[in-house]
Write an enzyme that holds these catalytic residues in place. Structure first.
Site, mmCIF file in Angstrom:
data_model
loop_
_atom_site.group_PDB
_atom_site.id
_atom_site.type_symbol
_atom_site.label_atom_id
_atom_site.label_comp_id
_atom_site.label_asym_id
_atom_site.label_seq_id
_atom_site.Cartn_x
_atom_site.Cartn_y
_atom_site.Cartn_z
ATOM 1 N N ASP A 106 -10.692 -34.769 10.932
ATOM 2 C CA ASP A 106 -10.715 -33.358 11.329
ATOM 3 C C ASP A 106 -11.425 -32.461 10.326
ATOM 4 O O ASP A 106 -12.292 -31.672 10.693
ATOM 5 C CB ASP A 106 -9.285 -32.845 11.534
ATOM 6 C CG ASP A 106 -8.708 -33.294 12.879
ATOM 7 O OD1 ASP A 106 -9.492 -33.678 13.765
ATOM 8 O OD2 ASP A 106 -7.470 -33.257 13.028
ATOM 9 N N ARG B 233 1.783 -26.950 0.050
ATOM 10 C CA ARG B 233 0.857 -25.989 0.680
ATOM 11 C C ARG B 233 0.616 -24.729 -0.143
ATOM 12 O O ARG B 233 -0.520 -24.262 -0.223
ATOM 13 C CB ARG B 233 1.301 -25.650 2.104
ATOM 14 C CG ARG B 233 0.742 -26.557 3.219
ATOM 15 C CD ARG B 233 0.664 -27.967 2.870
ATOM 16 N NE ARG B 233 0.052 -28.813 3.890
ATOM 17 C CZ ARG B 233 -0.012 -30.141 3.815
ATOM 18 N NH1 ARG B 233 0.489 -30.761 2.767
ATOM 19 N NH2 ARG B 233 -0.588 -30.849 4.747
ATOM 20 N N ASP C 238 2.511 -26.307 8.680
ATOM 21 C CA ASP C 238 1.574 -26.190 7.562
ATOM 22 C C ASP C 238 0.637 -24.986 7.701
ATOM 23 O O ASP C 238 0.317 -24.325 6.719
ATOM 24 C CB ASP C 238 0.769 -27.486 7.413
ATOM 25 C CG ASP C 238 1.631 -28.633 6.880
ATOM 26 O OD1 ASP C 238 2.588 -28.339 6.127
ATOM 27 O OD2 ASP C 238 1.362 -29.794 7.212
ATOM 28 N N SER D 115 0.087 -39.748 11.874
ATOM 29 C CA SER D 115 -0.403 -38.648 11.058
ATOM 30 C C SER D 115 0.391 -38.656 9.764
ATOM 31 O O SER D 115 1.614 -38.543 9.767
ATOM 32 C CB SER D 115 -0.205 -37.329 11.815
ATOM 33 O OG SER D 115 -0.341 -36.258 10.916
HETATM 34 N N1 ARG Z 1 7.225 -31.867 9.225
HETATM 35 C C1 ARG Z 1 6.927 -31.861 7.844
HETATM 36 C C2 ARG Z 1 6.803 -30.448 7.340
HETATM 37 O O1 ARG Z 1 6.645 -29.564 8.117
HETATM 38 C C3 ARG Z 1 5.732 -32.714 7.512
HETATM 39 C C4 ARG Z 1 4.395 -32.130 7.805
HETATM 40 C C5 ARG Z 1 3.298 -33.091 7.556
HETATM 41 N N2 ARG Z 1 2.029 -32.472 7.635
HETATM 42 C C6 ARG Z 1 0.935 -33.065 8.135
HETATM 43 N N3 ARG Z 1 -0.137 -32.360 8.183
HETATM 44 N N4 ARG Z 1 0.947 -34.291 8.578
HETATM 45 O O2 ARG Z 1 6.878 -30.208 6.166
#
Ligand code: ARG
Length: 405
Positions: free
Chosen positions: A13, A101, A130, A181
């Protein structure tokens, strides 16, 4: 041409996004890849894999590509706060992605300032947390910058994105095989998508990388002694380590015993319940030890208030509110509590569990002569009678009036 700094992971991506941002939004893209201790990279140096990612960004059309080794900064400025706060979202998730993040955004903003960029971009979709963490952090620390979210906007699925890139001869990485993912850093690893989207289905063993399957773990208990100073882990089995290295060491040892697998239904900020698989051997071991040492060292009223704030604090981090006044105020409260949290915790590791086998502290509040039932007892039993009478007095008054039931 306007400049933009893109958080670049090296995946499909964000590789496609470099060209898309040029074609659709007139940006020249500076790619910024952040090393947070993802595994699969060259040991220690932050070299190998990160350098490959940097070159890939240039091959995909970035005008500049930078790699930032942010491992120690992540440990010291972000994970350390999570340890002090025993931070677990919904009582389970150690906030692996959520902690990273704000740090990534801080670097995007720094690189934007250094390269004269007026925008930053992330590769998040519209369904996750995110995007919120990136954008709210940007609002907090650089409200003048524009934030672009190409993947949220372009409406292509995976095959569409591959086709789009192939038409333009962009050498995108197409890794066949992994239907998951993944997000990863030194505090843990997250997995979503594929069969994991069925909450009834057991996660296949191939999902896991940092924790051994129980059939493969040792048949003996392993012990590991963690030393804490002012609420932070500073040594493993008496060996002093920087936090970043200490986490890696505990993660490796606990992972070998299958510790730290988490399978949960999670409440996302955007209103969705999602099934998430986490592997956090080091995080779970360290948080279990830290919390136990607090039980030994914190005065009980302070401890109760801290526990009440911890859930709120984890929620703030989860919800992208790292750089906010409430987060800062709770940090100050927590900081006040930590100087007395010193000592050793002996952790036992076995077949997926990490438990406390023993603890000791020079600043601990355990008083053997008060606790004991043996002859050395110094607890004044004669005071108990009056204490209980007055403690129960409101209940007694109420019961007299209402009749007992
Ligand atoms: N659900 C988790 C969170 O919100 C993991 C997120 C993982 N992010 C990703 N881009 N795969 O913190």
């Amino acid at each position: 041409m306007k400049r933009l700094v893109l958080a670049y992971s090296g995946g499909l991506d964000t590789s496609v996004a470099i060209r898309w941002l040029a074609e659709h939004k007139d940006y020249e893209v500076v790619a910024c890849a952040i090393d947070l201790g993802q595994q699969g990279e060259g040991e220690g140096e932050g070299g190998g894999e990160m350098e490959r990612i940097r070159r890939r960004a240039l091959d995909c059309g970035a005008v500049e590509a930078v790699v930032v080794d942010a491992r120690s900064e992540f440990a010291d400025d972000f994970v350390a706060s999570a340890i002090a706060a025993n931070a677990l979202y919904m009582g389970k998730y150690p906030l692996v992605s959520a902690l990273s993040r704000p740090l990534i955004t801080r670097h995007l903003v720094r690189v934007a300032r250094e390269t004269g960029a007026l925008a930053v971009a992330h590769g998040c979709t519209g369904k996750g947390n995110d995007q919120v963490r990136f954008e709210v952090t940007a609002m907090a620390i650089a409200p003048d910058l524009t934030v672009e979210a190409p993947i949220r906007e372009w409406g292509m699925n995976r095959d569409g994105a591959i086709a789009w890139a192939e038409e333009r001869g962009i050498p995108v990485p197409v890794r066949r095989g992994s239907p998951y993912s993944i997000d990863e850093n030194l505090w843990g690893r997250t997995a979503e998508c594929g069969i994991l989207e069925d909450p009834w289905a057991s996660p296949p063993e191939e999902v896991y990388e940092r924790s051994a399957a129980l059939v493969d773990t040792p048949d003996e208990v392993e012990e590991l002694t963690l030393t804490f100073a002012a609420g932070q882990p500073v040594a493993v089995d008496g060996k002093q380590l920087e936090l970043v290295d200490l986490i890696a060491e505990v993660d490796r040892r606990a992972g070998a015993h299958g510790v730290g697998r988490i399978d949960m239904l999670e409440d996302r900020l955007v209103g969705i319940k999602s099934r998430e698989i986490y592997e956090c051997p080091g995080a779970i071991t360290l948080l279990t030890a830290h919390r136990d040492l607090e039980d030994l060292c914190l005065e009980q009223e302070l401890a109760a208030e801290k526990r009440a704030l911890e859930g709120r604090y984890a929620q703030l981090i989860y919800n992208g509110l790292w750089f906010t006044p409430l987060k800062k105020a709770i940090d100050a409260f927590i900081a006040t509590s930590q100087p007395v949290v010193n000592g050793d915790v002996r952790m036992a590791l076995f077949k997926g569990s990490a438990w406390v086998a023993g603890r000791r502290s020079d600043s601990g509040l355990y008083d053997h002569d008060l606790a004991t039932y043996a002859a050395s007892d110094r607890f004044d039993h004669t005071q108990a009678e009056g204490f209980v009478k007055l403690w129960g007095l409101p209940t007694k008054v109420w019961a007299r009036r209402q009749g007992s039931r």
